[in-house]
Design a protein around this motif. Structure first.
Motif, PDB file in Angstrom:
ATOM      1  N   MET A   1     -46.820  33.342  14.207  1.00  0.00           N
ATOM      2  CA  MET A   1     -46.398  34.359  14.980  1.00  0.00           C
ATOM      3  C   MET A   1     -46.272  35.871  14.436  1.00  0.00           C
ATOM      4  O   MET A   1     -45.523  35.698  13.564  1.00  0.00           O
ATOM      5  CB  MET A   1     -45.420  33.848  15.720  1.00  0.00           C
ATOM      6  CG  MET A   1     -44.977  34.852  16.979  1.00  0.00           C
ATOM      7  SD  MET A   1     -45.690  35.217  18.043  1.00  0.00           S
ATOM      8  CE  MET A   1     -46.589  33.444  18.609  1.00  0.00           C
ATOM      9  N   GLN A 184     -41.118  39.278  36.217  1.00  0.00           N
ATOM     10  CA  GLN A 184     -41.781  39.798  35.144  1.00  0.00           C
ATOM     11  C   GLN A 184     -40.806  39.990  34.039  1.00  0.00           C
ATOM     12  O   GLN A 184     -41.248  39.359  32.583  1.00  0.00           O
ATOM     13  CB  GLN A 184     -42.362  41.285  35.361  1.00  0.00           C
ATOM     14  CG  GLN A 184     -43.401  41.339  36.454  1.00  0.00           C
ATOM     15  CD  GLN A 184     -43.059  41.162  37.748  1.00  0.00           C
ATOM     16  OE1 GLN A 184     -41.744  41.286  38.195  1.00  0.00           O
ATOM     17  NE2 GLN A 184     -43.908  40.546  38.882  1.00  0.00           N
ATOM     18  N   ALA A 187     -40.707  36.187  32.618  1.00  0.00           N
ATOM     19  CA  ALA A 187     -41.781  35.750  32.042  1.00  0.00           C
ATOM     20  C   ALA A 187     -42.008  36.209  30.468  1.00  0.00           C
ATOM     21  O   ALA A 187     -42.124  35.616  29.666  1.00  0.00           O
ATOM     22  CB  ALA A 187     -42.933  36.176  32.885  1.00  0.00           C
ATOM     23  N   LYS A 188     -41.449  37.602  30.569  1.00  0.00           N
ATOM     24  CA  LYS A 188     -41.514  38.020  29.143  1.00  0.00           C
ATOM     25  C   LYS A 188     -40.626  37.336  28.125  1.00  0.00           C
ATOM     26  O   LYS A 188     -40.904  36.960  27.087  1.00  0.00           O
ATOM     27  CB  LYS A 188     -41.173  39.746  29.284  1.00  0.00           C
ATOM     28  CG  LYS A 188     -41.446  40.491  28.014  1.00  0.00           C
ATOM     29  CD  LYS A 188     -42.874  41.046  27.999  1.00  0.00           C
ATOM     30  CE  LYS A 188     -42.927  41.894  26.940  1.00  0.00           C
ATOM     31  NZ  LYS A 188     -44.411  42.462  27.034  1.00  0.00           N
ATOM     32  N   ALA A 190     -39.311  34.429  28.434  1.00  0.00           N
ATOM     33  CA  ALA A 190     -39.795  33.220  28.253  1.00  0.00           C
ATOM     34  C   ALA A 190     -40.911  32.763  27.332  1.00  0.00           C
ATOM     35  O   ALA A 190     -40.885  31.906  26.604  1.00  0.00           O
ATOM     36  CB  ALA A 190     -40.189  32.338  29.770  1.00  0.00           C
ATOM     37  N   ASP A 191     -41.734  33.874  27.312  1.00  0.00           N
ATOM     38  CA  ASP A 191     -42.655  33.881  26.322  1.00  0.00           C
ATOM     39  C   ASP A 191     -42.208  33.777  24.920  1.00  0.00           C
ATOM     40  O   ASP A 191     -42.548  33.095  24.220  1.00  0.00           O
ATOM     41  CB  ASP A 191     -43.943  34.866  26.797  1.00  0.00           C
ATOM     42  CG  ASP A 191     -44.872  34.927  25.600  1.00  0.00           C
ATOM     43  OD1 ASP A 191     -45.541  33.956  25.835  1.00  0.00           O
ATOM     44  OD2 ASP A 191     -44.970  35.966  24.843  1.00  0.00           O
ATOM     45  N   LEU A 192     -41.402  34.879  24.754  1.00  0.00           N
ATOM     46  CA  LEU A 192     -40.486  35.039  23.417  1.00  0.00           C
ATOM     47  C   LEU A 192     -39.738  33.708  23.257  1.00  0.00           C
ATOM     48  O   LEU A 192     -40.065  32.999  21.999  1.00  0.00           O
ATOM     49  CB  LEU A 192     -39.423  35.952  23.596  1.00  0.00           C
ATOM     50  CG  LEU A 192     -38.694  36.021  22.073  1.00  0.00           C
ATOM     51  CD1 LEU A 192     -39.523  36.213  21.036  1.00  0.00           C
ATOM     52  CD2 LEU A 192     -37.661  37.407  22.451  1.00  0.00           C
ATOM     53  N   SER A 194     -40.403  30.625  24.153  1.00  0.00           N
ATOM     54  CA  SER A 194     -41.296  29.360  24.117  1.00  0.00           C
ATOM     55  C   SER A 194     -41.755  29.411  22.682  1.00  0.00           C
ATOM     56  O   SER A 194     -42.228  28.171  22.115  1.00  0.00           O
ATOM     57  CB  SER A 194     -42.360  29.563  24.874  1.00  0.00           C
ATOM     58  OG  SER A 194     -43.401  30.637  24.645  1.00  0.00           O
ATOM     59  N   HIS A 195     -41.538  30.398  21.721  1.00  0.00           N
ATOM     60  CA  HIS A 195     -41.983  30.369  20.500  1.00  0.00           C
ATOM     61  C   HIS A 195     -40.908  30.038  19.334  1.00  0.00           C
ATOM     62  O   HIS A 195     -41.310  29.566  18.170  1.00  0.00           O
ATOM     63  CB  HIS A 195     -42.472  31.712  19.912  1.00  0.00           C
ATOM     64  CG  HIS A 195     -43.891  32.189  20.539  1.00  0.00           C
ATOM     65  ND1 HIS A 195     -45.015  31.644  20.463  1.00  0.00           N
ATOM     66  CD2 HIS A 195     -44.023  33.181  21.376  1.00  0.00           C
ATOM     67  CE1 HIS A 195     -45.983  32.011  21.177  1.00  0.00           C
ATOM     68  NE2 HIS A 195     -45.551  33.176  21.792  1.00  0.00           N
TER      69      HIS A 195
END
Length: 441
Positions: A1, A184, A187-188, A190-192, A194-195
């Motif tokens: 990442m 939004q 979601a932004k 959550a994406d971070l 999730s890693h």
């Protein structure tokens, strides 16, 4: 990442979080206003005690400093040069009087707002007064950035839920409760996240997310207070409180906690103050206030228990030397914020005792602190086992305890010391008077 993330606040939570992100492949700019702390971090040194897969946090720090993945600084603008996401871990301290100091977090928000760029993400992981995100944090970001939150940049909230001492592991495994100013924004964030974590990310609204963390903490406070009340009942009836709780917990719907010398740390003792501050003037939370009072007075009751046992063996507390083993706010932690061990020391000093304390994980900083186990226990009339450190297992505890002035009274509520000595045949019966397990004998 790939990518660069700014972590604002490098304390017991922020530093492990920053290094977890480095472990996931991110380049992290860690920001803290404490110049001494940042200078120590740049040298690869820290007092935060954690391990991950057998490697110490300090070793992980040194590794990521060498690789260039971790950059400590006092200047938040450094994080803005190439970063597009900022995770904030600056806390809201609560004083002994119960007042809140929101200034550090709000100042951090103002400084961060001044360097924000369009489309950046601000993810707050601090525990806050419910409503603070909407009422103070987001407006502060709007004012300082001269941009519109949720339109020009993203704002989200996901309080940390980790236990100090296990943060390196739990940041990567626990579920997260997340909220965004807009879908939004969520979601932004959550994406971070999730890693970072293998846990489930639960998305909700901002107010619910803020309340969730505080309710988690206050639930522990109330349950611990119940355990302390059960302890008083057990003492009156002359039964072992830990055996009583163990048996009660054999019922599938009962989950009682065990009492100790008090409740410490940054989170649990602050929960009542956060909730009370979120309500209108005049609204009260009598159950939570009572629980907080019970837990705050636990160290004083521990000292009183010790004093009574000393009298039983012909000694007076104001003529005794008392050794305290462990100064952390809980077992396995070297964080001394709101530590019940320190509260016990204060009560002992107020009652005229000489106090010596030993904790190999806590840097020397208190006048009663000593650097060796032998100097702590030599000539001691009583011992309080306050916070058990794994390092204690490396000492010859039986030999050290024989340096006490016999008979020595031991307050070892959870039998941590007694279990360590159980297999040592050299500890002769009758040398120690155990004031523990909730039974006065």
């Amino acid at each position: 990442m790939d990518g660069t993330i700014g972590v604002v606040g490098l304390g017991y939570i922020g530093l492990p979080l920053a290094l977890c992100l480095c472990e996931k492949g991110y380049r992290v700019v860690g920001v803290d206003i404490d110049e001494d702390k940042v200078n120590e971090l740049c040298r690869g040194r820290t007092t935060v005690s954690e391990t991950l897969n057998g490697e110490t946090l300090e070793s992980i720090l040194q590794r990521h400093l060498s690789s260039g993945r971790f950059i400590p600084t006092t200047h938040i603008s450094v994080a803005a040069w190439e970063g597009r996401a900022y995770i904030v871990t600056v806390g809201v301290p609560v004083t002994k009087e119960g007042t809140l100091n929101e200034a550090p977090l709000l100042i951090a928000m103002e400084q961060l707002g001044k360097v924000l760029k369009p489309s950046d993400l601000v993810l707050v992981r601090s525990t806050v007064v419910p409503g603070m995100m909407e009422d103070k944090i987001i407006p502060r970001l709007r004012e300082a950035s001269q941009m519109t939150p949720g339109v020009d940049f993203h704002v989200a909230y996901a309080a940390e839920r980790v236990a100090e001492g296990r943060a390196l592991h739990e940041f990567q495994t626990l579920d997260v409760v997340l909220a965004g100013l807009t879908p939004q924004c969520a979601a932004k964030a959550a994406d971070l996240l999730s890693h970072l974590t293998a846990g489930t990310i639960h998305v909700t609204d901002l107010r619910t997310a803020q309340l969730t963390k505080v309710i988690e903490n206050v639930q522990r406070d109330v349950n611990i207070a119940l355990a302390h009340q059960i302890k008083e009942i057990a003492e009156h009836h002359g039964v072992d409180v830990y055996e009583l709780i163990r048996l009660a917990n054999t019922h599938p719907r009962v989950r009682l906690l065990e009492p100790g010398i008090g409740v410490g740390g940054y989170c649990i003792p602050s929960a009542y103050a956060y909730l009370a501050a979120s309500l209108p003037a005049g609204r009260t939370l009598p159950l939570l206030k009572l629980a907080r009072g019970i837990n705050e007075t636990a160290p004083a009751r521990t000292v009183e228990r010790l004093a009574k046992q000393l009298i039983a063996v012909g000694k007076s507390l104001d003529e005794c030397t008392i050794a305290i083993l462990g100064l952390g706010m809980k077992d396995g932690s070297n964080d001394v914020r709101h530590s019940p061990a320190l509260a016990c020391a204060e009560h002992l000093l107020q009652r005229g005792a000489v106090v010596r304390a030993f904790d190999p994980t806590v840097p020397m900083q208190f006048p009663f602190q000593v650097s060796t186990l032998e100097s702590c226990l030599y000539g001691a009339d009583g011992v309080i086992v306050a916070a058990w450190q794994q390092a204690f297992e490396e000492f010859d505890l039986a030999r050290a305890l024989r340096m006490c002035r016999q008979p020595a009274v031991i307050v070892d509520l959870k039998h941590r010391l007694r279990r360590s000595l159980a297999s040592d045949p050299s500890q002769r019966e009758g040398e120690l008077a155990w004031a523990s397990r909730g039974v006065d004998r």
